[in-house]
Design a protein around this motif. Structure first.
Motif, PDB file in Angstrom:
ATOM      1  N   GLY B 146      60.298  62.129  94.459  1.00  0.00           N
ATOM      2  CA  GLY B 146      58.734  61.742  94.939  1.00  0.00           C
ATOM      3  C   GLY B 146      58.521  60.286  94.661  1.00  0.00           C
ATOM      4  O   GLY B 146      57.724  59.810  95.547  1.00  0.00           O
ATOM      5  N   GLY B 147      58.916  59.916  93.537  1.00  0.00           N
ATOM      6  CA  GLY B 147      58.588  58.296  93.405  1.00  0.00           C
ATOM      7  C   GLY B 147      59.121  57.361  94.236  1.00  0.00           C
ATOM      8  O   GLY B 147      58.410  56.367  94.970  1.00  0.00           O
ATOM      9  N   THR B 171      49.088  57.898  92.621  1.00  0.00           N
ATOM     10  CA  THR B 171      49.897  58.787  91.681  1.00  0.00           C
ATOM     11  C   THR B 171      49.599  59.953  91.540  1.00  0.00           C
ATOM     12  O   THR B 171      50.034  60.508  90.760  1.00  0.00           O
ATOM     13  CB  THR B 171      49.616  58.040  90.362  1.00  0.00           C
ATOM     14  N   LEU B 174      52.363  62.430  91.332  1.00  0.00           N
ATOM     15  CA  LEU B 174      53.590  62.185  90.784  1.00  0.00           C
ATOM     16  C   LEU B 174      53.408  62.468  89.405  1.00  0.00           C
ATOM     17  O   LEU B 174      52.396  62.368  88.646  1.00  0.00           O
ATOM     18  CB  LEU B 174      53.787  60.559  90.913  1.00  0.00           C
ATOM     19  N   THR B 178      56.667  58.168  86.666  1.00  0.00           N
ATOM     20  CA  THR B 178      56.723  57.444  88.145  1.00  0.00           C
ATOM     21  C   THR B 178      55.583  57.011  88.346  1.00  0.00           C
ATOM     22  O   THR B 178      55.561  55.830  89.191  1.00  0.00           O
ATOM     23  CB  THR B 178      57.310  58.822  89.038  1.00  0.00           C
TER      24      THR B 178
END
Lengths: 864, 249
Positions: B146-147, B171, B174, B178
């Motif tokens: 994901g990051g 964000t 996440l 991350t």
């Protein structure tokens, strides 16, 4: 360059990511294009074959002289001298047409039927020719032996090689044939190839000297045809027309001068309606293909809503997004249509063979013309673009903000929520248009076809608003069949009404086509049965491949067990209508004998048979077919003018009868009038009625034993001839069945597509259901139930629209052609269509349901 | 120098029979190279504000000026081009094309603009350095964490060198660690590239990276928080949190 890059980075990648759907939707266009091309090629092969049949007969002749009323009596050969004296006539070559059979042939048991009038004789065709002239007109490719030399009465024959091989004959052998004077022998002096003129009568053909033919068949001094070559080998159309008029003037009205090709045109016209029907069906197949494509792209757009939103956010313009979809459609259209052309060529071979059976002609598969290929290809690409147009436009309208939403939104447009209003309007307008038929000038049924599309579109627009009710009504049954998970599945069809609608619609069109074809076949079959029992009246039908004197009838009548015999003679006659001369068929009968053997089928049930028979017996009266009555607005008591041996004569219409012989272009007159005015005195067939209680087969055998051999009789029972005709008609309609079947196959591809899509979309949900304890089997039932409901709705709507459409087209056809048919809607056809729709839906669901059942729980719940 | 200016910005939505006023006349300015966070409770109008600032939606009243362009006066087509050249977007759900590799995703805005991506090799390498994905450049999104996907999305937003970069809950999808690295990345792009960044978030930790935090409630700017550059991160965060609590109570 920008475009190329977009293709490389976006279009091709998207196709690769969804290759299964791409191929499935591609099949729609592949099949549509294939059907279109194959029908056009088959039609062309049929037309070519007919035209070739006539050009083989007339060779390179510029003009042809025949008698106007094609009785077997032909015309005097003095005419030949008149023709030869006309300026610009280089060659005038005479022909006598003989139809006979080889003496050693077993008694022929088959009567060759042709729905469109090209019946093969089943016997041997001989041309009596002048050997000095005929080869300059026709191509005879000598394989062995020698050709006929001078025109004498010498009994020699040149046969087509394949025919000789079939009969085990070779040069030097004797061919024994049946003539009115008994069996005669002809010495085989040469064999020709089955090319050019050798293709006449499918190769069962030979040539003998004119003088010999005249002598053998008691036709001394007579001719059937004179073919003419002009001094200038390539005359201008004006010169040829002048010569034609000049000739017509000099030889008189009893004979007609025609362009050789025009003989084929009449038959071509007869084929036309049939071919229009086939073209219409192939158009429908392409239409269903378009549905599939529309559906596939609409799904793609919904699935990729967020992607398009993102692209819009980062600066893609609306046109660029629309262009992306259109590029994909372009790829699909171009490659799908190309594949369609390959498949079409293969399909054309099969259909050409089938058409050959229907026409009773050997059709050679012609090269597929580039024009046809190009047209079908273009149609395929165009339809694909058209079908993808709306989804492409919708993709362009996607708001950039969709990219910011958590899930892609599957918004339902106006067509889904409010489309029923447009649907009802379309249904009403197209039904009214189809019933009123304001396009009688449109013989190709192009505008009519558009209206049919309107009807389908109208019915389609009604689907979204009824989906809920369908689901509710069928819920208990679905639950009973598929269990609790099934009712969960059937409810799913409401989740994407657009997708459901289009899938149901594609299936609906396919089923409607089947219903239409079946009801048309049954309607025709029903009336054909009624009419044929009258047309081939009595119990036994007797015909012969050689002319039968009318005293043959008297002899048959004396056979024990025979109650009555009615002679029938068919010949062509010119009819002076207000618009010009039309050639129709004259069926001569003896009214009293005929009424004893069978019944007149009057179109008006209240007609008094006795009065009609009395009127006929007085002479100068005829019965006309309902087809002619409708076409020309004629009724009982009116007069029509027919050309007799002594010029035009008025005949009173005594009644209107149902008669489909010669496409209904037929009148029935008396035997006495035929003898008096047309100077014909032989019979084509005899209708024989057997005494009550007698076995038909037994009486048939008795007649055969006594006279079968002597008169070369073909005896056939009424029932078996009826079966033959019905089989032939079934074959003719089987072409439509093929088209309808293809429409259904395309429709089922739509179901595969929709269900696969719906499974992918619900992966997370399916994972969740599995997680909370649903078994793989339950998941499968769930998808099958969804498909089953689609099948039920598509089937029911298809039966409905099919019935309406069949009824409307039926009315239209009755008015246009004059055929008075009784509409039949086969109940078992309806039931079979419904069951077929459901079964097809279940087969289509196999792959998607298996896919759903294999969803891995953990992956699925993380599926975004 | 002001690069983005919102004046008397109003936005109304029709929700059934009701008219909902999402923004009630907002005024604020963003300077070149500034890092701003917009915070507020659910329904405060922060997403609506971001849509208007990015030219995704048009205001019911008022004006958004990006550089010299008055966004609300542009046609749909002009607004699209303005976004293409001047605005970079980063989304909560990354929105990468699954069919393209990381570097192709980064280059996508240039491809859409008809540019030859080969001519931007240097910029691409620079961005890959910045987001630290040199060795993952040929991977498809489903092969990235994901990051990493969000880093690709940031690089994609920066590739056109836009005037502003708008990030909507970057964000949100996440984990904390991350998320922190993503915010650091945005901060670095602001520092190293002088990139103007506006982040909409409800995460005080994410907002604490911004030089200025604007608080919205019921469609109005109710407070601005501008810590000194020397204030430590956790102090900023507690300041933001207490403001949020005050707003939500």
């Amino acid at each position: 360059m920008t475009l190329l890059r977009q293709i490389r980075y976006l279009t091709l990648r998207s196709i690769r990511a969804r290759w299964l759907r791409f191929i499935l939707s591609g099949f729609g266009i592949v099949l549509g294009v294939a059907v279109m091309l194959s029908i056009s090629v088959t039609n062309r092969a049929a037309l070519n074959s007919i035209m070739r049949l006539f050009s083989n007969t007339s060779g390179s002749a510029k003009l042809t002289v025949t008698t106007s009323s094609q009785s077997t009596s032909g015309f005097p050969d003095i005419v030949l001298r008149t023709i030869r004296n006309i300026p610009n006539v280089e060659v005038a070559s005479p022909i006598l047409h003989i139809t006979t059979i080889a003496a050693d042939d077993a008694s022929p048991e088959q009567i060759a039927f042709g729905l469109f009038g090209t019946q093969g004789t089943g016997g041997l065709t001989l041309h009596g020719i002048d050997p000095a002239m005929d080869p300059s007109l026709r191509e005879y490719k000598l394989v062995t032996g020698i050709f006929l030399q001078d025109n004498s009465t010498k009994r020699e024959v040149v046969l087509v090689e394949t025919y000789a091989v079939d009969k085990g004959l070779q040069v030097g052998d004797w061919l024994e044939i049946i003539t009115p004077n008994g069996v005669e022998s002809l010495k085989i002096i040469g064999l020709i190839a089955r090319e050019g003129a050798g293709q006449i009568n499918n190769g069962s053909f030979g040539i003998i000297r004119l003088l010999a033919a005249q002598e053998l068949f008691n036709r001394t001094g007579e001719l059937d045809q004179v073919d003419i070559l002009t001094t200038d080998p390539n005359p201008s159309p004006i010169e040829l027309d002048t010569l034609k008029n000049n000739l017509q003037l000099r030889i008189g009205r009893g004979l007609s001068v025609t362009y050789p090709s025009s003989q084929g045109e009449r038959m071509t016209q007869m084929l036309q309606n049939y071919q229009i029907g086939l073209n219409f069906m192939s158009g429908i197949a392409l239409f269903v293909g378009a549905f599939l494509i529309f559906n596939a792209f609409a799904m793609t757009v919904i699935e990729r809503t967020r992607e398009f939103g993102m692209l819009r956010t980062i600066g893609m313009t609306r046109n660029q997004v629309t262009g992306l979809i259109l590029l994909e459609a372009g790829a699909l259209g171009i490659f799908g249509s190309m594949a369609g052309i390959s498949l079409g060529m293969a399909l054309a071979r099969g259909l050409t063979t089938l058409m050959g059976v229907i026409l009773n002609q050997e059709l050679s598969f012609v090269e597929v013309p580039f024009n046809d290929m190009f047209f079908s290809w273009t149609a395929g690409v165009f339809v694909t673009f058209l079908a993808a147009g709306i989804p492409a436009w919708q993709a362009g309208r996607i708001s950039p903000m969709e990219a910011l939403r958590v899930r892609g939104k599957s918004g339902e447009g106006w067509l889904i929520s409010e489309g029923w209003k447009l649907g009802i309007t379309l249904l009403v307008i197209s039904t009214v248009l189809l019933i009123a038929n304001p396009f009688p000038f449109d013989v190709q049924f192009r505008l009519g076809s558009l209206t049919v599309f309107g009807l389908f579109s109208g019915a389609t627009l009604l689907i979204p608003n009824t989906v809920h009710s369908w689901e509710k009504i069928t819920r208990p049954i679905i639950k009973w069949i598929y269990g609790a998970s099934g009712s969960l599945g059937s409810r799913n069809i409401q989740r994407s009404r657009q997708r459901t609608t289009l899938t149901v619609a594609a299936l609906m069109v396919g089923v409607a086509m089947v219903i239409m074809t079946r009801s048309m076949t049954e309607s025709f079959a029903g009336d054909l049965r009624n009419w044929m029992s009258a047309y081939i009246g009595g119990d036994i039908f007797a015909s012969s491949s050689v002319p039968m004197r009318s005293d043959v009838g008297q002899r048959i009548d004396s056979v024990p067990g025979v109650e009555a015999v009615a002679p029938i003679r068919y010949f062509n006659v010119d009819w002076q209508t207000a618009d010009g001369v039309e050639q129709i068929n004259f069926m001569a009968l003896d009214p009293v004998a005929y009424a004893r053997v069978t019944d007149f089928v009057f179109s008006d049930d209240n007609t008094n048979t006795e009065q009609v028979v009395q009127r006929l017996q007085k002479g100068n009266a005829i019965l006309i077919s309902s087809v002619l009555s409708e076409k020309y607005g004629l009724k009982t008591g009116d007069y029509i003018e027919l050309r007799t041996r002594s010029g035009y004569l008025a005949f009173e219409i005594a009644a209107v009868v149902v008669d489909f012989y010669n496409q209904g272009l037929v009148v029935q007159g008396t035997w006495d009038d035929m003898k008096r005015y047309f100077r014909i005195n032989d019979a084509s067939t005899f209708f024989i009625k057997v005494n009550e209680g007698q076995s038909i087969d037994e009486v048939k055998r008795r007649i055969d034993d006594l006279y079968g051999k002597r008169y070369r009789l073909i005896l056939i029972s009424n029932t078996s001839i009826r079966e033959q005709a019905l089989t032939l008609m079934d074959q003719a309609f089987s072409m439509f069945d093929v088209m309808a079947l293809i429409s259904i196959v395309v429709g089922s591809l739509g179901i595969v597509n929709t269900l696969t899509m719906s499974v992918i979309e619900r992966t997370r949900e399916i994972g969740m259901l599995r997680a909370i304890g649903m078994t793989r089997a339950q998941i499968i039932y769930m998808v099958l139930a969804e498909a089953g409901l689609i099948g039920v709705i598509g089937g029911v709507l298809g039966v409905g629209t099919g019935m309406v459409l069949a009824r409307i087209l039926f009315i239209g056809m009755t008015t246009m052609s004059g055929y008075q048919l009784t509409f039949v809607m086969p109940p078992e056809g309806i039931l079979i269509s419904l069951i077929a729709a459901v079964i097809i839906s279940q087969i289509a669901a196999i792959f998607p349901s298996r896919r759903a059942s294999k969803v891995k729980i953990l992956e699925a719940v993380h599926y975004e | 120098m002001s690069i983005l200016k919102a004046s008397k910005l109003r936005k109304e939505y029709q929700l059934g029979e009701h008219v909902v006023e999402a923004l009630k006349g907002i005024n604020f300015e963003v300077k070149q190279g500034e890092f701003i966070a917009i915070m507020g409770p659910s329904g405060s109008g922060k997403s609506t504000l971001l849509h208007l600032l990015g030219g995704l939606d048009s205001p019911s009243d008022g004006e958004v000026t990006l550089g010299d362009a008055h966004l609300s006066q542009l046609t749909e087509y002009q607004a699209t081009l303005a976004r293409r050249h001047n605005v970079g977007f980063v989304f909560q759900f990354f929105n990468l094309l699954p069919t393209l590799t990381a570097e192709e995703n980064i280059l996508l805005p240039l491809i859409i603009d008809g540019k030859n991506p080969n001519e931007y090799e240097e910029r691409l390498n620079h961005l890959l350095d910045l987001v630290g994905l040199h060795d993952r450049r040929s991977h498809k999104p489903d092969q990235l964490s994901g990051g990493e996907q969000q880093r690709v999305a940031i690089a994609r937003a920066l590739v056109t060198e836009p005037a502003i970069l708008l990030a909507d809950e970057p964000t949100g999808n996440l984990d904390t660690r991350t998320g922190t690295s993503i915010m650091e990345l945005l901060q670095r792009s602001c520092r190293e590239l002088s990139q103007t960044v506006i982040v909409v978030t409800h995460d005080p930790r994410a907002a604490s990276y911004a030089a200025r935090v604007i608080f919205l409630r019921d469609g109005n700017i109710v407070k601005e928080f501008k810590p000194s550059s020397k204030t430590p991160l956790n102090e900023r965060m507690s300041g933001i949190m207490s403001t949020m609590q005050a707003l939500e109570s």
